[in-house]
Enzyme design. Sequence first.
Site, PDB file in Angstrom:
ATOM      1  N   SER A 119      89.328  36.638  62.122  1.00 15.82           N
ATOM      2  CA  SER A 119      89.390  38.039  62.544  1.00 15.82           C
ATOM      3  C   SER A 119      88.540  38.293  63.773  1.00 15.82           C
ATOM      4  O   SER A 119      88.713  39.307  64.445  1.00 15.82           O
ATOM      5  CB  SER A 119      88.837  38.941  61.436  1.00 15.82           C
ATOM      6  OG  SER A 119      89.628  38.888  60.307  1.00 15.82           O
ATOM      7  N   HIS A 140      96.215  35.244  64.935  1.00 16.77           N
ATOM      8  CA  HIS A 140      95.610  36.271  64.081  1.00 16.77           C
ATOM      9  C   HIS A 140      96.674  37.220  63.532  1.00 16.77           C
ATOM     10  O   HIS A 140      97.163  38.099  64.244  1.00 16.77           O
ATOM     11  CB  HIS A 140      94.553  37.045  64.894  1.00 16.77           C
ATOM     12  CG  HIS A 140      93.804  38.057  64.097  1.00 16.77           C
ATOM     13  ND1 HIS A 140      93.244  39.176  64.661  1.00 16.77           N
ATOM     14  CD2 HIS A 140      93.517  38.138  62.775  1.00 16.77           C
ATOM     15  CE1 HIS A 140      92.649  39.891  63.727  1.00 16.77           C
ATOM     16  NE2 HIS A 140      92.803  39.285  62.574  1.00 16.77           N
ATOM     17  N   GLU A 152      98.036  38.593  67.002  1.00 19.08           N
ATOM     18  CA  GLU A 152      97.210  38.418  68.214  1.00 19.08           C
ATOM     19  C   GLU A 152      97.117  36.915  68.468  1.00 19.08           C
ATOM     20  O   GLU A 152      96.698  36.173  67.569  1.00 19.08           O
ATOM     21  CB  GLU A 152      95.787  38.929  67.965  1.00 19.08           C
ATOM     22  CG  GLU A 152      95.559  40.367  68.316  1.00 19.08           C
ATOM     23  CD  GLU A 152      94.071  40.749  68.200  1.00 19.08           C
ATOM     24  OE1 GLU A 152      93.581  41.415  69.118  1.00 19.08           O
ATOM     25  OE2 GLU A 152      93.422  40.416  67.196  1.00 19.08           O
ATOM     26  N   ASN A 190      90.080  43.996  66.096  1.00 19.89           N
ATOM     27  CA  ASN A 190      88.865  44.344  65.340  1.00 19.89           C
ATOM     28  C   ASN A 190      87.749  44.919  66.184  1.00 19.89           C
ATOM     29  O   ASN A 190      86.826  45.527  65.660  1.00 19.89           O
ATOM     30  CB  ASN A 190      88.400  43.136  64.530  1.00 19.89           C
ATOM     31  CG  ASN A 190      89.272  42.987  63.309  1.00 19.89           C
ATOM     32  OD1 ASN A 190      89.568  43.963  62.632  1.00 19.89           O
ATOM     33  ND2 ASN A 190      89.742  41.779  63.059  1.00 19.89           N
TER      34      ASN A 190
END
Length: 283
Positions: A119, A140, A152, A190
């Site tokens: 993450s 991701h 991602e 994130n």
Amino acid sequence: MSIKQIMVIGAGQMGAGIAQVFAQSGLRVKLNDMNEEALNKGLTGIERRLDRAVDKEKMTGQEKERAWKNLEGTVDLRSASNCDLVIEAVVENMEVKTKVFQSLDAITPEHAILASNTSSLPITEIAAATKRPSQVIGMHFMNPVPVMKLVEVIRALQTNDETYETIKELTEKLNKTSVEVHDFPGFVSNRILMPMINEAIYTVYEGVASVEDVDSVMKLGMNHPMGPLTLADFIGLDTCLYIMEVLHDGFGDSKYRPCPLLRQYVKAGWLGKKSGRGFYSYE
Ligand code: CAA
Ligand code: NAD
């Protein structure tokens, strides 16, 4: 490069979801965890979700069988020896991930790509721990993997174009959209999402509003599908804390300091949905 056999390491909520979408897309995938119990939990979850899709007539029984046949569970990491791609989805901890990558580097064929579903952790550092840094990349996925459309794709400083193009094409095969991201703490997703969740925890910590009311503000006021505290429980509070720590260390900026209440919940073992208790109770 043609990807025929994949392995996913870690059969938790992300790893099991990732293995499921590959199997459904007609790709052969092995799912690995450290012990039979964790592996079976992941496999049982996949079977339950496939059965539900058949019940809802989103998939035929035959399609389910085909997906199930593409899937193989194993607790033996050496079974990665015939894989073209391995995706790591173990706990968000650099030491654990580095060890997994070094083992995979020794086991997998020379041409294999090693990807991480991390993450927030630096892909460049993970890549540097292997002897094939140009074939290491971030892939991701978002939670829940079978539902969310985004992947991602994170380029480490060392990632070569062939590796990037292969992963981008593979993402399209899964019927998902990829976004190219460079390797900075928290990537894009994130870096934006987690400070919002952390701030929501601060509003509870400071007594500004209750857990339910903070969630209502964001659900009804901003049309988010889940309130930030429900989402934090869904992601896992341990994962949220790891990510905030990566942002805090990586940018050295106090605006990313993890809320003390988040630390306390993790210390108590209140990790959210997966442990039965977080900001809400799931028992
Ligand atoms: N696993 C697999 N499928 C799931 C699921 C799960 N855990 N939860 C729900 N679904 C599926 C359901 O089966 C249903 O599928 P069908 O339409 O095919 O029947 C569909 O999702 C909708 O489910 P529901 O009607 O039960 O519930 P909902 O409409 O409230 O949607 C949700 C559930 C999709 C999870 C929605 O609440 C949502 O989008 N929440 C926000 C999720 C989010 O923000 N994810 C990103 C997290 S951050 C991240 O992943 C990055 C990181 O590194 C931490
Ligand atoms: P989880 O706790 O649900 O699952 C982790 C799994 O990894 C467990 O089953 C554990 O037994 C297994 N594991 C740990 N060490 C292992 C090893 N050495 N070998 C094999 N298996 C091992 O965690 P999760 O939520 O699935 O997160 C996994 C990764 O995905 C983390 O890096 C996390 O940051 C990332 N991620 C999580 C989310 C989320 O919303 N939870 C979203 C995107 C990415």
